[in-house]
Design a protein around this motif. Structure first.
Motif, PDB file in Angstrom:
ATOM      1  N   ASN A   1       0.827  -1.206   0.000  1.00  0.00           N
ATOM      2  CA  ASN A   1       0.000   0.000   0.000  1.00  0.00           C
ATOM      3  C   ASN A   1       0.863   1.259   0.000  1.00  0.00           C
ATOM      4  OD1 ASN A   1      -2.382  -1.459   0.015  1.00  0.00           O
ATOM      5  ND2 ASN A   1      -2.593  -1.416   2.241  1.00  0.00           N
ATOM      6  N   LEU A   2       2.001   1.205   0.697  1.00  0.00           N
ATOM      7  CA  LEU A   2       2.903   2.352   0.726  1.00  0.00           C
ATOM      8  C   LEU A   2       3.432   2.656  -0.672  1.00  0.00           C
ATOM      9  CD1 LEU A   2       4.445   4.395   2.560  1.00  0.00           C
ATOM     10  CD2 LEU A   2       6.295   2.706   2.671  1.00  0.00           C
ATOM     11  N   VAL A   3       3.779   1.605  -1.403  1.00  0.00           N
ATOM     12  CA  VAL A   3       4.233   1.802  -2.778  1.00  0.00           C
ATOM     13  C   VAL A   3       3.119   2.413  -3.620  1.00  0.00           C
ATOM     14  CG1 VAL A   3       5.114   0.680  -4.851  1.00  0.00           C
ATOM     15  CG2 VAL A   3       5.887  -0.093  -2.600  1.00  0.00           C
ATOM     16  N   GLY A   4       1.881   1.947  -3.392  1.00  0.00           N
ATOM     17  CA  GLY A   4       0.765   2.508  -4.133  1.00  0.00           C
ATOM     18  C   GLY A   4       0.544   3.979  -3.832  1.00  0.00           C
ATOM     19  N   ALA A   5       0.808   4.363  -2.585  1.00  0.00           N
ATOM     20  CA  ALA A   5       0.575   5.758  -2.186  1.00  0.00           C
ATOM     21  C   ALA A   5       1.704   6.679  -2.631  1.00  0.00           C
ATOM     22  CB  ALA A   5       0.397   5.839  -0.664  1.00  0.00           C
ATOM     23  N   LEU A   6       2.955   6.224  -2.507  1.00  0.00           N
ATOM     24  CA  LEU A   6       4.099   7.094  -2.779  1.00  0.00           C
ATOM     25  C   LEU A   6       4.688   6.919  -4.170  1.00  0.00           C
ATOM     26  CD1 LEU A   6       6.127   6.813   0.583  1.00  0.00           C
ATOM     27  CD2 LEU A   6       4.400   8.505  -0.063  1.00  0.00           C
ATOM     28  N   GLY A   7       4.442   5.749  -4.779  1.00  0.00           N
ATOM     29  CA  GLY A   7       5.154   5.400  -6.000  1.00  0.00           C
ATOM     30  C   GLY A   7       6.422   4.645  -5.661  1.00  0.00           C
ATOM     31  N   PHE A   8       6.920   3.861  -6.612  1.00  0.00           N
ATOM     32  CA  PHE A   8       8.045   2.964  -6.338  1.00  0.00           C
ATOM     33  C   PHE A   8       9.309   3.736  -5.977  1.00  0.00           C
ATOM     34  CE2 PHE A   8      11.658   0.325  -7.480  1.00  0.00           C
ATOM     35  CZ  PHE A   8      11.342  -0.876  -6.878  1.00  0.00           C
ATOM     36  N   ARG A   9       9.679   4.710  -6.804  1.00  0.00           N
ATOM     37  CA  ARG A   9      10.961   5.403  -6.583  1.00  0.00           C
ATOM     38  C   ARG A   9      10.964   6.151  -5.254  1.00  0.00           C
ATOM     39  NH1 ARG A   9      13.441   8.965 -11.337  1.00  0.00           N
ATOM     40  NH2 ARG A   9      13.576   6.845 -12.175  1.00  0.00           N
ATOM     41  N   ARG A  10       9.846   6.816  -4.939  1.00  0.00           N
ATOM     42  CA  ARG A  10       9.803   7.569  -3.689  1.00  0.00           C
ATOM     43  C   ARG A  10       9.806   6.625  -2.484  1.00  0.00           C
ATOM     44  NH1 ARG A  10       5.033  11.683  -1.720  1.00  0.00           N
ATOM     45  NH2 ARG A  10       6.068  12.431   0.159  1.00  0.00           N
ATOM     46  N   THR A  11       9.182   5.445  -2.619  1.00  0.00           N
ATOM     47  CA  THR A  11       9.222   4.464  -1.528  1.00  0.00           C
ATOM     48  C   THR A  11      10.647   3.999  -1.284  1.00  0.00           C
ATOM     49  OG1 THR A  11       6.974   3.714  -2.030  1.00  0.00           O
ATOM     50  CG2 THR A  11       8.356   2.244  -0.715  1.00  0.00           C
ATOM     51  N   VAL A  12      11.373   3.701  -2.357  1.00  0.00           N
ATOM     52  CA  VAL A  12      12.778   3.304  -2.208  1.00  0.00           C
ATOM     53  C   VAL A  12      13.573   4.406  -1.522  1.00  0.00           C
ATOM     54  CG1 VAL A  12      14.903   2.738  -3.440  1.00  0.00           C
ATOM     55  CG2 VAL A  12      12.735   1.726  -4.165  1.00  0.00           C
ATOM     56  N   ASP A  13      13.411   5.641  -1.995  1.00  0.00           N
ATOM     57  CA  ASP A  13      14.162   6.755  -1.406  1.00  0.00           C
ATOM     58  C   ASP A  13      13.797   6.964   0.061  1.00  0.00           C
ATOM     59  OD1 ASP A  13      15.413   7.184  -3.806  1.00  0.00           O
ATOM     60  OD2 ASP A  13      14.067   8.804  -4.441  1.00  0.00           O
ATOM     61  N   THR A  14      12.514   6.789   0.400  1.00  0.00           N
ATOM     62  CA  THR A  14      12.073   6.973   1.781  1.00  0.00           C
ATOM     63  C   THR A  14      12.645   5.903   2.697  1.00  0.00           C
ATOM     64  OG1 THR A  14      10.014   8.037   1.077  1.00  0.00           O
ATOM     65  CG2 THR A  14      10.058   7.089   3.294  1.00  0.00           C
ATOM     66  N   LEU A  15      12.574   4.633   2.278  1.00  0.00           N
ATOM     67  CA  LEU A  15      13.017   3.529   3.130  1.00  0.00           C
ATOM     68  C   LEU A  15      14.532   3.340   3.104  1.00  0.00           C
ATOM     69  CD1 LEU A  15      10.221   0.886   2.404  1.00  0.00           C
ATOM     70  CD2 LEU A  15      10.443   2.389   4.394  1.00  0.00           C
ATOM     71  N   ALA A  16      15.205   3.880   2.088  1.00  0.00           N
ATOM     72  CA  ALA A  16      16.655   3.696   1.983  1.00  0.00           C
ATOM     73  C   ALA A  16      17.405   4.361   3.127  1.00  0.00           C
ATOM     74  CB  ALA A  16      17.159   4.238   0.649  1.00  0.00           C
ATOM     75  N   GLY A  17      16.804   5.349   3.779  1.00  0.00           N
ATOM     76  CA  GLY A  17      17.445   5.992   4.915  1.00  0.00           C
ATOM     77  C   GLY A  17      17.237   5.256   6.221  1.00  0.00           C
ATOM     78  N   HIS A  18      16.608   4.082   6.174  1.00  0.00           N
ATOM     79  CA  HIS A  18      16.320   3.318   7.386  1.00  0.00           C
ATOM     80  C   HIS A  18      17.422   2.291   7.647  1.00  0.00           C
ATOM     81  CE1 HIS A  18      12.451   5.162   6.762  1.00  0.00           C
ATOM     82  NE2 HIS A  18      11.970   4.635   7.873  1.00  0.00           N
ATOM     83  N   ARG A  19      17.642   2.012   8.900  1.00  0.00           N
ATOM     84  CA  ARG A  19      18.592   0.976   9.270  1.00  0.00           C
ATOM     85  C   ARG A  19      17.962  -0.409   9.169  1.00  0.00           C
ATOM     86  NH1 ARG A  19      22.606   2.307  14.012  1.00  0.00           N
ATOM     87  NH2 ARG A  19      23.027   3.812  12.368  1.00  0.00           N
ATOM     88  N   LEU A  20      16.650  -0.507   9.404  1.00  0.00           N
ATOM     89  CA  LEU A  20      15.986  -1.805   9.431  1.00  0.00           C
ATOM     90  C   LEU A  20      14.578  -1.669   8.888  1.00  0.00           C
ATOM     91  CD1 LEU A  20      15.783  -4.811  10.513  1.00  0.00           C
ATOM     92  CD2 LEU A  20      14.902  -3.798  12.645  1.00  0.00           C
ATOM     93  N   LEU A  21      14.158  -2.640   8.073  1.00  0.00           N
ATOM     94  CA  LEU A  21      12.777  -2.767   7.627  1.00  0.00           C
ATOM     95  C   LEU A  21      12.258  -4.122   8.064  1.00  0.00           C
ATOM     96  CD1 LEU A  21      10.229  -2.017   6.005  1.00  0.00           C
ATOM     97  CD2 LEU A  21      11.383  -2.918   3.962  1.00  0.00           C
ATOM     98  N   CYS A  22      11.211  -4.116   8.903  1.00  0.00           N
ATOM     99  CA  CYS A  22      10.563  -5.347   9.369  1.00  0.00           C
ATOM    100  C   CYS A  22       9.253  -5.532   8.607  1.00  0.00           C
ATOM    101  CB  CYS A  22      10.277  -5.275  10.868  1.00  0.00           C
ATOM    102  SG  CYS A  22      11.744  -5.184  11.907  1.00  0.00           S
ATOM    103  N   ILE A  23       9.069  -6.706   8.022  1.00  0.00           N
ATOM    104  CA  ILE A  23       7.870  -7.002   7.249  1.00  0.00           C
ATOM    105  C   ILE A  23       7.173  -8.194   7.892  1.00  0.00           C
ATOM    106  CG2 ILE A  23       6.938  -7.460   4.955  1.00  0.00           C
ATOM    107  CD1 ILE A  23       9.736  -6.666   3.867  1.00  0.00           C
ATOM    108  N   ASP A  24       5.973  -7.972   8.407  1.00  0.00           N
ATOM    109  CA  ASP A  24       5.212  -9.034   9.061  1.00  0.00           C
ATOM    110  C   ASP A  24       4.248  -9.679   8.067  1.00  0.00           C
ATOM    111  OD1 ASP A  24       4.603 -10.598  11.255  1.00  0.00           O
ATOM    112  OD2 ASP A  24       3.045  -9.253  12.004  1.00  0.00           O
ATOM    113  N   GLU A  25       4.064 -10.996   8.222  1.00  0.00           N
ATOM    114  CA  GLU A  25       3.146 -11.766   7.374  1.00  0.00           C
ATOM    115  C   GLU A  25       3.468 -11.576   5.893  1.00  0.00           C
ATOM    116  OE1 GLU A  25       1.481 -14.014   8.521  1.00  0.00           O
ATOM    117  OE2 GLU A  25       1.297 -13.508  10.639  1.00  0.00           O
ATOM    118  N   PHE A  26       4.673 -11.961   5.547  1.00  0.00           N
ATOM    119  CA  PHE A  26       5.175 -11.822   4.182  1.00  0.00           C
ATOM    120  C   PHE A  26       4.397 -12.760   3.264  1.00  0.00           C
ATOM    121  CE2 PHE A  26       8.308 -12.049   0.814  1.00  0.00           C
ATOM    122  CZ  PHE A  26       8.942 -10.828   0.856  1.00  0.00           C
ATOM    123  N   GLU A  27       3.571 -12.217   2.408  1.00  0.00           N
ATOM    124  CA  GLU A  27       2.719 -13.023   1.531  1.00  0.00           C
ATOM    125  C   GLU A  27       2.824 -12.513   0.104  1.00  0.00           C
ATOM    126  OE1 GLU A  27       1.115 -15.661   2.271  1.00  0.00           O
ATOM    127  OE2 GLU A  27       0.911 -15.651   4.440  1.00  0.00           O
TER     128      GLU A  27
END
Length: 343
Positions: free
Chosen positions: A105-131
């Motif tokens: 949903n985040l990708v749908g809201a921000l677009g792919f490139r902006r999602t990458v740029d937003t999350l790239a500044g994070h140290r950790l990404l946790c994804i629950d219920e990977f489906e």
């Protein structure tokens, strides 16, 4: 993108491994070490320096950039994932936690490139219920995680199957497996065995209440919702699943009358998402009609989405136990008919 309210206070120290399941204690050990290495990971131009860049006994060389918690429902995977998020020595704005659906949903809201740029500044990404429920999401998430790994983001995920087994038993399985083979290389799988803790040593799910008892409980519980089950299902079809969390805002208890088997798979999958959001927020569910273990047909429980359906049954059963304190109609409420509606 932070752990949901149910997991605000969880930590590795509050996870109680089953003595008969050594894999649970081992998972805690590995994740604590994982968090410690994240603390040694400093920023670098274009993102953060990748986890496990230096040689370690666990991965060797340039090993996986993340961990994958594999196990059945109810073994505490989300507890451990949230504990990892809390234990990672970084400000909250430099680490992200969300479900797989929330990530898409985040990708749908921000677009792919902006999602990458937003999350790239994070140290950790946790994804629950990977489906991975359709080939489009498979390609999307595969590309997203690959870009984030290139930018040095550490990854952690939970699901009910190993990374290279996701998609089995669903349509276009060959497409899933082809994409997932590349994804699985990013993760070190950690198998967590055990029984569903929500059922371990606890009584069976409570029997459904009567319609009258549900209506009384709703009227006497401030902030409770009251819906006929068919009306709720119809409303879920008109609301995007990304909004189901907002649907629950301000609701203290969910009261449902006339619960019956869901009529089709699309409806069933929407109900799974709602069950997850209710469970995250610890909202008890009091219902009349059929027991929750009869929500999904035998065909659904034998199909490709069976793990989702069993997880929903497990979580709704836990919430039904939580509703036991309502007693099917507490005597201490207001009696002023102040029930709202989820729908």
């Amino acid at each position: 993108m932070v752990p949901p309210p149910r997991f605000d206070a969880v930590r590795f120290a509050t996870y109680i491994p089953d003595p008969g399941q050594p894999s649970q204690r081992e998972a805690v050990r590995v994740l604590e070490e994982f968090a410690g290495r994240l603390g040694d990971t400093g920023p670098a131009p274009g993102g953060l320096r990748g986890l496990f860049r230096r040689r370690s006994r666990d991965t060797g060389g340039d090993g996986p950039r993340g961990v994958y918690l594999d196990g059945g429902y109810g073994v505490g995977k989300t507890h451990l994932l949230a504990s990892l998020w809390h234990a990672t020595p970084a400000p909250a704005e430099h680490k992200a936690f969300g479900t797989f659906v929330e990530l898409t949903n985040l990708v749908g809201a921000l677009g792919f490139r902006r999602t990458v740029d937003t999350l790239a500044g994070h140290r950790l990404l946790c994804i629950d219920e990977f489906e991975l429920d359709d080939p489009g999401d498979t390609v999307l998430v595969s590309s997203l995680l690959s870009r984030l790994v290139e930018r040095g983001v550490a990854l952690a995920a939970t699901s009910n199957t190993l990374p290279d087994r996701l998609g089995e038993g669903r349509f276009a399985a060959a497409d899933f497996l082809r994409e997932i083979q590349g994804l699985s290389a990013h993760f070190r799988p950690l198998r967590i065995d055990g029984e569903d803790y929500r059922h371990r040593g606890l009584p069976e799910a409570p029997a459904p209440a009567t319609d009258g008892a549900v209506e009384r409980a709703a009227a006497e519980t401030p902030g409770a919702s009251l819906d006929a089950f068919p009306d709720l299902l119809a409303h879920l079809g008109r609301v995007h699943p990304s909004r189901y969390g907002a649907l629950c805002d301000g609701v203290t208890a969910v009261c449902l009358t006339g619960v019956d088997a869901v009529p089709d798979q699309s409806t069933a999958l929407r109900l799974v998402v709602l069950a997850d959001r209710l469970y995250d927020r610890e909202i008890p569910v009091l219902a009349s009609g059929v027991p929750f273990d009869r929500l999904f047909s035998p065909e659904m429980l034998a199909g490709g989405y069976r793990k989702k359906y069993f997880r929903a049954i497990s979580r709704l059963t836990a919430l039904a136990r939580d509703a036991g304190r309502m007693g099917g109609g507490p005597t201490g409420g207001t009696g002023e008919g102040d029930a709202g509606r989820v729908a």
